[in-house]
Write a protein that holds these residues in place. Structure first.
Motif, PDB file in Angstrom:
ATOM      1  N   GLY B  82      37.968   1.476  27.376  1.00 47.11           N
ATOM      2  CA  GLY B  82      36.921   1.918  26.305  1.00 47.11           C
ATOM      3  C   GLY B  82      37.398   1.572  25.098  1.00 47.11           C
ATOM      4  O   GLY B  82      36.662   1.505  24.127  1.00 47.11           O
ATOM      5  N   ASP B  83      38.301   0.959  24.659  1.00 51.81           N
ATOM      6  CA  ASP B  83      38.901   0.263  23.585  1.00 51.81           C
ATOM      7  C   ASP B  83      38.385  -1.033  23.279  1.00 51.81           C
ATOM      8  O   ASP B  83      38.484  -1.314  22.368  1.00 51.81           O
ATOM      9  N   THR B  84      37.756  -1.726  24.345  1.00 55.69           N
ATOM     10  CA  THR B  84      37.260  -2.926  24.113  1.00 55.69           C
ATOM     11  C   THR B  84      36.061  -3.186  23.173  1.00 55.69           C
ATOM     12  O   THR B  84      35.354  -2.155  23.177  1.00 55.69           O
ATOM     13  N   GLY B  85      36.095  -4.114  22.422  1.00 58.45           N
ATOM     14  CA  GLY B  85      35.263  -4.267  21.317  1.00 58.45           C
ATOM     15  C   GLY B  85      35.737  -5.307  20.367  1.00 58.45           C
ATOM     16  O   GLY B  85      36.639  -5.814  20.411  1.00 58.45           O
ATOM     17  N   LEU B  86      35.069  -5.563  19.178  1.00 63.08           N
ATOM     18  CA  LEU B  86      35.201  -6.266  18.373  1.00 63.08           C
ATOM     19  C   LEU B  86      35.608  -5.456  17.244  1.00 63.08           C
ATOM     20  O   LEU B  86      34.885  -4.495  16.377  1.00 63.08           O
ATOM     21  N   TYR B  87      36.924  -5.685  16.711  1.00 64.19           N
ATOM     22  CA  TYR B  87      37.650  -4.814  15.449  1.00 64.19           C
ATOM     23  C   TYR B  87      37.410  -5.702  14.176  1.00 64.19           C
ATOM     24  O   TYR B  87      38.015  -6.777  13.901  1.00 64.19           O
ATOM     25  N   LEU B  88      36.712  -4.955  13.262  1.00 62.71           N
ATOM     26  CA  LEU B  88      36.490  -5.655  11.887  1.00 62.71           C
ATOM     27  C   LEU B  88      37.222  -5.125  11.018  1.00 62.71           C
ATOM     28  O   LEU B  88      37.416  -3.668  10.882  1.00 62.71           O
ATOM     29  N   CYS B  89      37.791  -5.710   9.985  1.00 64.65           N
ATOM     30  CA  CYS B  89      38.445  -5.088   8.795  1.00 64.65           C
ATOM     31  C   CYS B  89      37.384  -5.450   7.550  1.00 64.65           C
ATOM     32  O   CYS B  89      36.812  -6.516   7.618  1.00 64.65           O
ATOM     33  N   ALA B  90      37.268  -4.605   6.864  1.00 67.07           N
ATOM     34  CA  ALA B  90      36.467  -4.879   5.474  1.00 67.07           C
ATOM     35  C   ALA B  90      36.996  -4.199   4.190  1.00 67.07           C
ATOM     36  O   ALA B  90      37.685  -3.174   4.445  1.00 67.07           O
ATOM     37  N   ALA B  91      36.883  -4.895   3.211  1.00 73.95           N
ATOM     38  CA  ALA B  91      37.529  -4.554   1.971  1.00 73.95           C
ATOM     39  C   ALA B  91      36.758  -4.774   0.768  1.00 73.95           C
ATOM     40  O   ALA B  91      35.586  -5.615   0.712  1.00 73.95           O
ATOM     41  N   LYS B 105      36.443 -11.859  10.146  1.00 69.59           N
ATOM     42  CA  LYS B 105      35.486 -12.704  11.269  1.00 69.59           C
ATOM     43  C   LYS B 105      35.923 -11.687  12.467  1.00 69.59           C
ATOM     44  O   LYS B 105      34.999 -11.690  13.713  1.00 69.59           O
ATOM     45  N   GLY B 106      36.986 -10.833  12.667  1.00 69.78           N
ATOM     46  CA  GLY B 106      37.075  -9.860  13.746  1.00 69.78           C
ATOM     47  C   GLY B 106      37.972 -10.281  14.777  1.00 69.78           C
ATOM     48  O   GLY B 106      38.379 -11.579  14.726  1.00 69.78           O
ATOM     49  N   THR B 107      38.841  -9.337  15.491  1.00 72.02           N
ATOM     50  CA  THR B 107      39.500  -9.726  16.625  1.00 72.02           C
ATOM     51  C   THR B 107      38.697  -8.972  17.739  1.00 72.02           C
ATOM     52  O   THR B 107      38.447  -7.732  17.742  1.00 72.02           O
ATOM     53  N   LEU B 108      38.217 -10.139  18.786  1.00 70.89           N
ATOM     54  CA  LEU B 108      37.901  -9.573  19.962  1.00 70.89           C
ATOM     55  C   LEU B 108      38.837  -8.918  20.975  1.00 70.89           C
ATOM     56  O   LEU B 108      39.533 -10.139  21.377  1.00 70.89           O
ATOM     57  N   LEU B 109      38.819  -7.762  21.267  1.00 70.40           N
ATOM     58  CA  LEU B 109      39.557  -7.048  22.263  1.00 70.40           C
ATOM     59  C   LEU B 109      39.119  -6.896  23.553  1.00 70.40           C
ATOM     60  O   LEU B 109      38.031  -6.103  23.563  1.00 70.40           O
ATOM     61  N   THR B 110      39.631  -7.331  24.481  1.00 72.47           N
ATOM     62  CA  THR B 110      39.082  -6.853  25.997  1.00 72.47           C
ATOM     63  C   THR B 110      40.416  -6.396  26.771  1.00 72.47           C
ATOM     64  O   THR B 110      41.522  -6.788  26.919  1.00 72.47           O
ATOM     65  N   VAL B 111      40.032  -5.074  27.254  1.00 68.63           N
ATOM     66  CA  VAL B 111      41.314  -4.259  27.967  1.00 68.63           C
ATOM     67  C   VAL B 111      40.698  -4.133  29.342  1.00 68.63           C
ATOM     68  O   VAL B 111      39.677  -3.745  29.511  1.00 68.63           O
ATOM     69  N   ASN B 112      41.421  -5.026  30.378  1.00 71.38           N
ATOM     70  CA  ASN B 112      41.196  -4.890  31.680  1.00 71.38           C
ATOM     71  C   ASN B 112      41.726  -3.798  32.308  1.00 71.38           C
ATOM     72  O   ASN B 112      42.716  -3.451  32.342  1.00 71.38           O
ATOM     73  N   PRO B 113      40.870  -3.211  33.460  1.00 71.55           N
ATOM     74  CA  PRO B 113      41.487  -1.939  34.216  1.00 71.55           C
ATOM     75  C   PRO B 113      42.437  -2.581  35.140  1.00 71.55           C
ATOM     76  O   PRO B 113      42.540  -3.838  35.354  1.00 71.55           O
TER      77      PRO B 113
END
Lengths: 113, 113
Positions: B82-91, B105-113
């Motif tokens: 459920g943590d899978t997603g695009l993590y964006l920082c913004a300032a 631009k983000g970090t694309l995280l994929t967590v595999n079961p």
């Protein structure tokens, strides 16, 4: 309370056409910002409106314009569409322009063919 | 123009592993935010950090703001699918154009079961 709403959800247009995207902020929020997000990139700032006045503008051509209405809802207009305008257009609302927290809507997916 | 560099760009891990993603800039920020975005949706705000050296925890997520307010990290413990997603920082700038958010631009995280 309802979150930020945007319409339409998806839109397909042809090069040279004009498009209008709509946004309703969270109740009590008076500031609306527009962002463009192309695939693989973070959102890029287009405009911010507060109390019906433009408070900030990003590095976008004059083909892009926006306005805010007395009920704080907002429209983003894009004229003479180009293929490169294909993107997810995001609206964010906040209580004031400098409030830290901005809350985003689901976006409008625009495809220009 | 303030630039935010996020690393890594892509990250694929197994369920239960720990991870850290980074957000760096040469500019000083007045505030920094982390968002998570799922495909076809708008970014969802996770946290806002304002004070240099600040650490905030949100369940299994730990956010840190650098002492000089130029960088930030997000650490996830025991990642879940459920943590899978695009993590964006913004300032926001600490200077004049305080009204807009600049995104990485983000970090694309994929967590595999």
């Amino acid at each position: 309370d309802a979150g930020v709403t945007q319409s339409p959800t998806h839109l397909i247009k042809t090069r040279g056409q004009h498009v209008t995207l709509r946004c309703s902020p969270i109740s009590g929020h008076k500031s609306v910002s527009w962002y463009q997000q192309v695939l693989g990139q973070g959102p890029q700032f287009i405009f911010q409106y507060y109390e019906k006045e433009e408070r900030g503008r990003g590095n976008f051509p004059d083909r892009f314009s926006a306005r805010q209405f007395p009920n704080y809802s907002s429209e983003l207009n894009v004229n003479a569409l180009l293929l490169g305008d294909s993107a997810l257009y995001l609206c964010a609302s906040s209580i004031t322009p400098t409030t830290y927290e901005q809350y985003f809507g689901p976006g409008t997916r625009l495809t220009v063919t | 123009t303030q630039l935010l560099e996020q690393s890594p760009q892509f990250l694929s891990i197994q369920e239960g592993e720990n991870l850290t993603v980074y957000c760096n800039s040469s500019s000083v920020f007045s505030s920094l935010q982390w968002y998570r975005q799922e495909p076809g949706e708008g970014p969802v705000l996770l946290v806002t950090v304002v004070t240099g050296g600040e650490v905030k925890k949100l369940k299994r997520l730990t956010f840190q703001f650098g002492d000089a307010r130029k960088d930030s990290s997000l650490h996830i413990t025991a990642a879940q699918p459920g943590d899978t997603g695009l993590y964006l920082c913004a300032a926001r700038n600490s200077g004049g154009s305080n009204y807009k958010l600049t995104f990485g631009k983000g970090t694309l995280l994929t967590v595999n079961p």
